[in-house]
Design an enzyme around this catalytic site. Structure first.
Site, PDB file in Angstrom:
ATOM      1  N   ASP A 246       0.861  -1.179   0.000  1.00 49.41           N
ATOM      2  CA  ASP A 246       0.000   0.000   0.000  1.00 49.41           C
ATOM      3  C   ASP A 246       0.900   1.233   0.000  1.00 49.41           C
ATOM      4  OD1 ASP A 246      -1.572   2.169   0.611  1.00 49.41           O
ATOM      5  OD2 ASP A 246      -2.626   1.227   2.283  1.00 49.41           O
ATOM      6  N   LYS A 275      -3.477   9.280  -3.576  1.00 50.87           N
ATOM      7  CA  LYS A 275      -3.050  10.575  -3.030  1.00 50.87           C
ATOM      8  C   LYS A 275      -2.305  11.431  -4.052  1.00 50.87           C
ATOM      9  CE  LYS A 275      -3.183   9.656   1.932  1.00 50.87           C
ATOM     10  NZ  LYS A 275      -4.329  10.519   2.221  1.00 50.87           N
TER      11      LYS A 275
END
Length: 426
Positions: A246, A275
């Site tokens: 991740d 992000k």
């Protein structure tokens, strides 16, 4: 934003992790440029958060603005079911080019949490298609954070994380102790012993290991030895477990490497990105995987991967993501991040002398001051705004992850504000 609008905000809007009975303070922003946020009352704040770590180029960047404007003239959105478009194809190719070579296929999603959901579903569907449907559990470490949707919550820390309220209704997975050896410290094999034991004892029902490589983000802002990842890859290979990284928080340079897994010698079977993927302009995430995983899923069981978001591969988001990656590649971001790291190490060091500080740690463009008690979020944000900066702590962690374009003077204002505010804490 005037006072009546603030009143309406308080009456109607849920903000992240807030109460409608005792809402936390909010500060109305009317514009943003570079590393500065302009409030409705005219004050400017130096942004130390990069809008939760995604605005790596700062705000209102001409190259990113141009990419959005150009794409908007063609189409803002089109469904990805049965259709395709150039921004998605070009972005997929770029992601395959810059990530570890084993990762050759791309699934676009809406957000980081959804990218994790996709990764988990890929792992479960892979083993079902491979004729081993009993492998339905995940193995992870404590102190992790992977998102707020149900599948992602289930692999966040079940005790100290933000989702303990839902523990009894989420799938039960396996949790090992979090990596304990700090980044840069000598490796000790005992650090991974607990996870190795869980893998050995339960590999028949474990589909994958999921972990944030090197940097545990919202679960504690902890930086651990990259050697842990090397051992983890060996364990996954030994016991037939897929490995999911991740990199939603760490991707695109935040740790000093383009991807945090590059601090080690290994690549995952599945990689989650989000992000900073679009430079903070649009919500977009991606889950990459290997040809083996993709073809196994596609050749067995349902014969298709069972997921499909409405706004998957949104053209605006793909176009600005391409522009953001190009901008990163055209700048000396490595030196910028190194300069930020060196300055944070120097200027945050004095916080160690404060009585209520338990730890100070820095890696890449991440600086963390950990204090003894959780901070009061009803008062501390006001203190930072009074200092002319935007820093939003959580729990007992006061940290900065600024845009890479920040200059030394503005970064000093962030670190000085931290020292000042921490000095006022009980």
């Amino acid at each position: 934003m005037n006072s009546p609008l603030l009143d309406t905000d308080r009456a109607l809007l849920w903000h992240p992790y807030t109460s409608m009975v005792e809402p936390l303070p909010v500060f109305p922003v009317v514009s943003a440029y570079g590393v500065r946020l302009r409030l409705a009352d005219g004050r400017e704040l130096i942004d130390g958060m990069a809008s939760w770590w995604c605005a790596i180029h700062g705000y209102n960047h001409p190259a990113l603005n141009a990419a959005v404007s150009a794409q908007l003239c063609d189409m803002a959105h089109v469904m990805f079911g049965g259709l395709t478009h150039e921004p998605a194809v070009r972005l997929a190719q770029k992601l395959v080019d810059i990530t570890p070579s084993a990762l050759q296929t791309v699934f676009f999603a809406d957000s980081g949490s959804v990218a994790v959901e996709v990764a988990i579903k890929m792992a479960l569907q892979y083993w079902a298609a491979a004729g081993r449907p009993g492998k339905q559990k995940l193995l992870t470490v404590r102190g992790g954070y992977h998102g707020d949707t149900c599948g992602a919550m289930a692999v966040c820390d079940p005790v100290t994380g933000m989702h303990s309220l839902f523990r009894n209704v989420l799938p039960a997975h396996y949790f090992a102790d979090k990596p304990g050896i700090r980044f840069g410290a000598p490796w000790q094999e005992k650090d991974i012993a607990a996870l190795a034991t869980l893998a050995e004892n339960h590999h028949e029902d474990i589909a994958a290991v999921i972990i944030e490589p090197v940097v545990q983000g919202a679960g504690g802002m902890w930086f651990y030895s990259p050697e842990y990842l090397n051992r983890l890859r060996e364990i996954c290979d030994r016991y037939d477990l897929l490995l999911i990284f991740d990199e939603i928080a760490t991707g695109f340079g935040r740790s000093g490497k383009l991807f945090a897994c590059e601090h080690s010698r290994v690549a995952p079977d599945i990689l989650c990105l989000g992000k900073a993927l679009t430079g903070g302009y649009m919500t977009l995430a991606a889950t990459l995987t290997s040809i083996q995983v993709a073809e196994t899923i596609s050749a067995g069981g349902q014969g298709v991967f069972m997921h499909g978001p409405t706004f998957m591969a949104n053209p605006l988001a793909c176009a600005v993501a391409l522009a953001s990656i190009k901008l990163l590649e055209q700048t000396d971001w490595q030196q910028r991040v190194k300069n930020i790291q060196n300055q944070l190490q120097t200027e945050l060091a004095r916080c160690r002398d404060l009585d209520n500080v338990t730890d100070v740690r820095v890696l890449g463009a991440i600086g963390v001051v950990e204090v003894a008690q959780p901070v009061d979020m009803h008062t501390v944000p006001h203190w930072f705004v009074e200092q002319g900066v935007w820093i939003r702590p959580f729990g007992s962690l006061i940290y900065v992850m600024p845009p890479y374009i920040i200059n030394a003077e503005d970064l000093t204002r962030l670190t000085s504000a931290i020292y000042h505010v921490v000095g006022k804490l009980p």
